[in-house]
Design an enzyme around this catalytic site. Structure first.
Site, PDB file in Angstrom:
ATOM      1  N   LYS A 191       0.824  -1.201   0.000  1.00 37.10           N
ATOM      2  CA  LYS A 191       0.000   0.000   0.000  1.00 37.10           C
ATOM      3  C   LYS A 191       0.861   1.255   0.000  1.00 37.10           C
ATOM      4  O   LYS A 191       0.626   2.191  -0.762  1.00 37.10           O
ATOM      5  CB  LYS A 191      -0.941  -0.016   1.205  1.00 37.10           C
ATOM      6  CG  LYS A 191      -1.929   1.138   1.225  1.00 37.10           C
ATOM      7  CD  LYS A 191      -2.954   0.979   2.346  1.00 37.10           C
ATOM      8  CE  LYS A 191      -3.946   2.125   2.318  1.00 37.10           C
ATOM      9  NZ  LYS A 191      -4.980   1.986   3.355  1.00 37.10           N
ATOM     10  N   GLU A 197       9.482  -5.802   4.500  1.00 35.33           N
ATOM     11  CA  GLU A 197       9.575  -7.185   4.040  1.00 35.33           C
ATOM     12  C   GLU A 197       9.325  -7.276   2.530  1.00 35.33           C
ATOM     13  O   GLU A 197      10.030  -7.983   1.809  1.00 35.33           O
ATOM     14  CB  GLU A 197       8.560  -8.063   4.774  1.00 35.33           C
ATOM     15  CG  GLU A 197       8.759  -8.142   6.273  1.00 35.33           C
ATOM     16  CD  GLU A 197       7.894  -7.145   7.029  1.00 35.33           C
ATOM     17  OE1 GLU A 197       7.532  -7.431   8.177  1.00 35.33           O
ATOM     18  OE2 GLU A 197       7.590  -6.064   6.451  1.00 35.33           O
ATOM     19  N   GLY A 250      -5.441  -2.681   4.023  1.00 37.30           N
ATOM     20  CA  GLY A 250      -4.776  -3.850   3.466  1.00 37.30           C
ATOM     21  C   GLY A 250      -5.574  -5.125   3.620  1.00 37.30           C
ATOM     22  O   GLY A 250      -5.683  -5.925   2.682  1.00 37.30           O
ATOM     23  N   ARG A 251      -6.161  -5.336   4.804  1.00 37.29           N
ATOM     24  CA  ARG A 251      -6.883  -6.587   5.039  1.00 37.29           C
ATOM     25  C   ARG A 251      -8.251  -6.592   4.354  1.00 37.29           C
ATOM     26  O   ARG A 251      -8.958  -7.603   4.397  1.00 37.29           O
ATOM     27  CB  ARG A 251      -7.023  -6.839   6.544  1.00 37.29           C
ATOM     28  CG  ARG A 251      -7.726  -5.735   7.319  1.00 37.29           C
ATOM     29  CD  ARG A 251      -7.466  -5.879   8.814  1.00 37.29           C
ATOM     30  NE  ARG A 251      -8.037  -4.819   9.621  1.00 37.29           N
ATOM     31  CZ  ARG A 251      -7.461  -3.630   9.829  1.00 37.29           C
ATOM     32  NH1 ARG A 251      -6.307  -3.340   9.255  1.00 37.29           N
ATOM     33  NH2 ARG A 251      -8.045  -2.726  10.609  1.00 37.29           N
ATOM     34  N   GLU A 336      -6.686  -7.954  13.869  1.00 35.67           N
ATOM     35  CA  GLU A 336      -6.093  -6.660  13.543  1.00 35.67           C
ATOM     36  C   GLU A 336      -7.158  -5.570  13.574  1.00 35.67           C
ATOM     37  O   GLU A 336      -6.881  -4.426  13.945  1.00 35.67           O
ATOM     38  CB  GLU A 336      -5.426  -6.706  12.165  1.00 35.67           C
ATOM     39  CG  GLU A 336      -4.559  -5.484  11.859  1.00 35.67           C
ATOM     40  CD  GLU A 336      -3.669  -5.684  10.658  1.00 35.67           C
ATOM     41  OE1 GLU A 336      -2.592  -6.295  10.814  1.00 35.67           O
ATOM     42  OE2 GLU A 336      -4.044  -5.241   9.551  1.00 35.67           O
ATOM     43  N   HIS A 367      -8.218 -34.878  15.011  1.00 35.08           N
ATOM     44  CA  HIS A 367      -7.196 -35.746  15.583  1.00 35.08           C
ATOM     45  C   HIS A 367      -6.092 -34.943  16.259  1.00 35.08           C
ATOM     46  O   HIS A 367      -5.036 -35.483  16.574  1.00 35.08           O
ATOM     47  CB  HIS A 367      -6.612 -36.648  14.496  1.00 35.08           C
ATOM     48  CG  HIS A 367      -7.627 -37.585  13.909  1.00 35.08           C
ATOM     49  ND1 HIS A 367      -7.815 -38.868  14.381  1.00 35.08           N
ATOM     50  CD2 HIS A 367      -8.542 -37.407  12.929  1.00 35.08           C
ATOM     51  CE1 HIS A 367      -8.786 -39.454  13.688  1.00 35.08           C
ATOM     52  NE2 HIS A 367      -9.242 -38.581  12.805  1.00 35.08           N
ATOM     53  N   LYS A 488       7.521  -3.079  14.611  1.00 38.37           N
ATOM     54  CA  LYS A 488       8.269  -2.730  13.410  1.00 38.37           C
ATOM     55  C   LYS A 488       9.206  -1.551  13.676  1.00 38.37           C
ATOM     56  O   LYS A 488      10.335  -1.511  13.170  1.00 38.37           O
ATOM     57  CB  LYS A 488       7.296  -2.406  12.284  1.00 38.37           C
ATOM     58  CG  LYS A 488       6.513  -3.615  11.796  1.00 38.37           C
ATOM     59  CD  LYS A 488       5.299  -3.236  10.974  1.00 38.37           C
ATOM     60  CE  LYS A 488       5.644  -2.613   9.660  1.00 38.37           C
ATOM     61  NZ  LYS A 488       4.447  -2.399   8.813  1.00 38.37           N
TER      62      LYS A 488
END
Length: 516
Positions: A191, A197, A250-251, A336, A367, A488
């Site tokens: 964005k 990263e 972003g999400r 978030e 399981h 960050k």
């Protein structure tokens, strides 16, 4: 006592009353319960009947909705008004599928035409013969597209799409294996076009493709960003830049050019169908009364267990391999958005906010963690997802067993097994105690008619609106993420060599790791 406090007290009382009757008994005292707490919309059936959302609890939540001005905030969301107060902007992801003010909808339509044109250039060979796309992003810039790509049939012009998010270069190295550097398109999604990263992975990816003998590698670089000037400054060809609105978080961004790689894998028509399914859920959320509104009922259930009962987590299990990435997607979307400590006016919350969201895939999870769900000491509201039509051609028995297991788990969590029933099977008291299940453990079930682009779009939009509704009931801002930034900031400081007032433990770890 303020009116909002009185309403929360009423909710406490209503939930206490609901909890006093065994869940399984509610189907006897309320024969129409399954119908009342079932919602059918956009090809999906939502079943909240195995929860404590009785008429009194739902009515009390409707009172909370009035006090929290739920309708006003919902209208702000759906009309593109300012709703993200800390960042003084709207949240316009619904405009990407046609719901919002006219200017936002028109801008989204124009951006989608730009995306379609770039899609067409790739399909028509403008970048040469492309047989692999490497999508680079993190957080919302990868979770949404990854979910689409993993869940739906790959019938687009470039079905081989690899996604890199982690800064650990092992992920990038694996993604590059077998790539032809002259037939690889790199799509970078950030964005801000500054995400550490993503930018590091992008530069390393381009350098690696060049080292592999690629020519004009950077001409096959696409940038998807809300900061197109930064992408152009980096050297991306302007015609290879897909901008999206700063007001799309972003999400919430998979509806934009962020999903270019997904569209290339799935086909343009599939991407349009994802948007159409989401639009259908937008209409349901806008128009259905709260007592029959699937996102609102989901939020009532979530808030009831987290803020009234004290359940700290919510488990989500997809009984369909194609939805295996959904718990990861929801983990970011919900925590978030609603993992906050203050309301939108900066006042400390007096009720618990987002539960911890986790989950897995059935029947694998049966399981692994279902022992805890059935007999553990933690109350974990559980959600099951399943699809009526199978996603494979290997015969009906696989799917029959899958669906039977899914539905059985919800029934067993609710019903349990009494000590007397266990004694009939066990023969001695110790064994009977081990085979006793207290029951009364709540669950909801989401049943899709089929898993296709439309129903997946509707399902994701349901979760978006459910997340918004949870925040609106609590009076919090679901559209900022200040908590993401602190770690960050410290990481940037450490990486820059400034240890400042860093604690002794962290200094020792840095020394042992060889980076200080």
């Amino acid at each position: 006592m303020s009116s909002i406090d009185e309403i929360w007290n009423r909710l406490d009382t209503a939930m206490e009353t609901a909890l006093s009757e065994p869940l399984v008994a509610k189907f006897t005292s309320e024969p129409q319960r399954a119908a009342r707490l079932g919602v059918d919309t956009a090809g999906i059936h939502f079943d909240f009947a195995k929860t404590h959302l009785d008429a009194g609890v739902v009515d009390a939540f409707c009172g909370l909705a009035d006090a929290a001005e739920f309708d006003t905030w919902r209208e702000k969301l759906l009309t593109g008004s300012e709703i993200n107060l800390t960042e003084t902007r709207a949240a316009t992801h619904t405009a990407e599928r046609g719901t919002g003010n006219a200017a936002d909808v028109a801008a989204a339509r124009d951006a989608r035409e730009t995306m379609k044109a770039l899609y067409g250039r790739v399909a028509d060979g403008a970048f040469g013969a492309i047989d692999r796309v490497i999508h680079i992003g993190i957080g919302g810039s990868f979770l949404g597209p990854a979910l689409l790509i993993d869940a739906l049939p790959k019938t687009g012009p470039v079905p081989d799409v690899r996604i890199v998010s982690n800064i650990d270069a092992v992920a990038l190295e694996r993604t590059l294996q077998g790539a032809d550097p002259d037939r690889t398109l790199v799509v970078t999604v950030s964005k801000s076009f500054t995400t550490l990263e993503t930018m590091m992975n992008m530069e390393s990816c381009l350098a690696a493709l060049e080292e592999m003998g690629g020519t004009a590698v950077r001409s096959r670089l696409v940038a998807v960003t809300a900061a197109p000037d930064k992408a152009e400054g980096f050297g991306v060809d302007p015609q290879n830049i897909l901008p999206f609105a700063e007001t799309v978080g972003g999400r919430y961004s998979l509806w934009t050019g962020v999903s270019l790689a997904a569209a290339l894998a799935l086909g343009w028509d599939a991407f349009e169908d994802v948007l159409a399914g989401a639009a259908a859920m937008d209409r349901h959320f806008a128009e259905a009364p709260l007592g029959k509104n699937a996102p609102a009922l989901g939020a009532m259930m979530d808030l009831g267990y987290s803020s009234l009962v004290g359940a700290e987590s919510r488990a989500v299990f997809a009984y369909d391999e194609r939805l295996r990435l959904l718990p990861d997607f929801l983990q970011q979307l919900e925590t978030e958005s609603n993992g906050k400590r203050v309301d939108r006016n900066g006042r400390p919350l007096t009720r618990a906010s987002s539960p911890i969201v986790w989950g897995g895939v059935g029947t694998d999870a049966q399981h692994a963690v279902f022992q805890m769900l059935h007999q553990g000491t933690h109350l974990v509201p559980t959600e099951f997802l399943a699809v009526v039509a199978p996603g494979h051609g290997l015969g009906g028995e696989h799917h029959r067993q899958l669906l039977a297991n899914c539905i059985a788990q919800g029934a067993a969590l609710m019903r349990g097994r009494s000590y007397d029933e266990a004694m009939n099977d066990a023969g001695d008291s110790a064994m009977a105690q081990a085979k006793t299940f207290e029951g009364g453990r709540p669950s909801s079930t989401i049943l899709l008619d089929r898993l296709d682009a439309r129903t997946l779009g509707a399902l994701i939009a349901f979760y978006e609106h459910r997340t918004f509704s949870f925040g609106a009931f609590l009076g919090i801002n679901s559209f900022d993420q200040m908590g993401v930034e602190l770690g960050k900031e410290v990481a940037r400081t450490i990486a820059g060599g400034d240890l400042g007032d860093l604690d002794a433990s962290s200094r020792d770890l840095l020394s042992r790791a060889g980076i200080s």
